[in-house]
Design a protein around this motif. Structure first.
Motif, PDB file in Angstrom:
ATOM      1  N   ILE A 189     -98.989  39.035 -33.545  1.00  0.00           N
ATOM      2  CA  ILE A 189     -98.274  37.949 -32.885  1.00  0.00           C
ATOM      3  C   ILE A 189     -98.749  37.977 -31.439  1.00  0.00           C
ATOM      4  O   ILE A 189     -98.668  39.026 -30.776  1.00  0.00           O
ATOM      5  N   ASP A 190     -99.225  36.857 -30.974  1.00  0.00           N
ATOM      6  CA  ASP A 190     -99.754  36.758 -29.602  1.00  0.00           C
ATOM      7  C   ASP A 190    -100.761  37.864 -29.291  1.00  0.00           C
ATOM      8  O   ASP A 190    -100.753  38.444 -28.198  1.00  0.00           O
ATOM      9  N   GLY A 191    -101.585  38.193 -30.276  1.00  0.00           N
ATOM     10  CA  GLY A 191    -102.644  39.176 -30.077  1.00  0.00           C
ATOM     11  C   GLY A 191    -102.200  40.628 -30.133  1.00  0.00           C
ATOM     12  O   GLY A 191    -103.001  41.528 -29.915  1.00  0.00           O
ATOM     13  N   LYS A 192    -100.923  40.873 -30.433  1.00  0.00           N
ATOM     14  CA  LYS A 192    -100.400  42.240 -30.481  1.00  0.00           C
ATOM     15  C   LYS A 192     -99.939  42.562 -31.902  1.00  0.00           C
ATOM     16  O   LYS A 192     -99.311  41.742 -32.543  1.00  0.00           O
ATOM     17  N   ASN A 193    -100.208  43.792 -32.330  1.00  0.00           N
ATOM     18  CA  ASN A 193     -99.743  44.232 -33.643  1.00  0.00           C
ATOM     19  C   ASN A 193     -98.360  44.866 -33.512  1.00  0.00           C
ATOM     20  O   ASN A 193     -97.812  44.977 -32.407  1.00  0.00           O
ATOM     21  N   ALA A 194     -97.794  45.290 -34.627  1.00  0.00           N
ATOM     22  CA  ALA A 194     -96.440  45.853 -34.627  1.00  0.00           C
ATOM     23  C   ALA A 194     -96.329  47.070 -33.719  1.00  0.00           C
ATOM     24  O   ALA A 194     -95.338  47.231 -33.000  1.00  0.00           O
TER      25      ALA A 194
END
Length: 107
Positions: free
Chosen positions: A15-20
């Protein structure tokens, strides 16, 4: 669909270039409870069976005084892993806090 694309779909969602993991770390470092909620919500959206993510999301909601939402998160964590001690402990403490709030005049 090959193994490679299945792997990417499962483990590399962002999401928005970031993982969990990125969202979880941002939430863990954040001081603003509203931002914590946002970051941890992204964490569990990307990893819906991450018990720790649901638990810290519950903690963030509790910090904001949103006890019902916090309880939902703890219950979700325990539905995934019924023996998860941190979620059990936090839910028990929240139940006590909610009960005390009911006993105070004007609440």
């Amino acid at each position: 669909m090959g193994f490679s694309s299945s792997f990417e779909r499962i483990f590399l969602k962002k999401i928005d270039g970031k993982n969990a993991h990125d969202w979880f770390e941002l939430g863990a470092m954040e001081k603003d409870p509203e931002k914590k909620v946002e970051y941890f919500k992204n964490t569990v959206e990307l990893k819906p069976n991450f018990v720790g993510g649901w638990t810290v999301l519950g903690n963030a909601y509790a910090e904001m005084g949103e006890y019902e939402k916090a309880m939902e998160c703890y219950n979700k964590a325990l539905s995934i892993c019924p023996k998860y001690k941190e979620a059990k402990y936090n839910r028990r403490n929240l139940e006590k806090k909610m009960e005390e709030a009911k006993l105070k005049p004007g609440t």
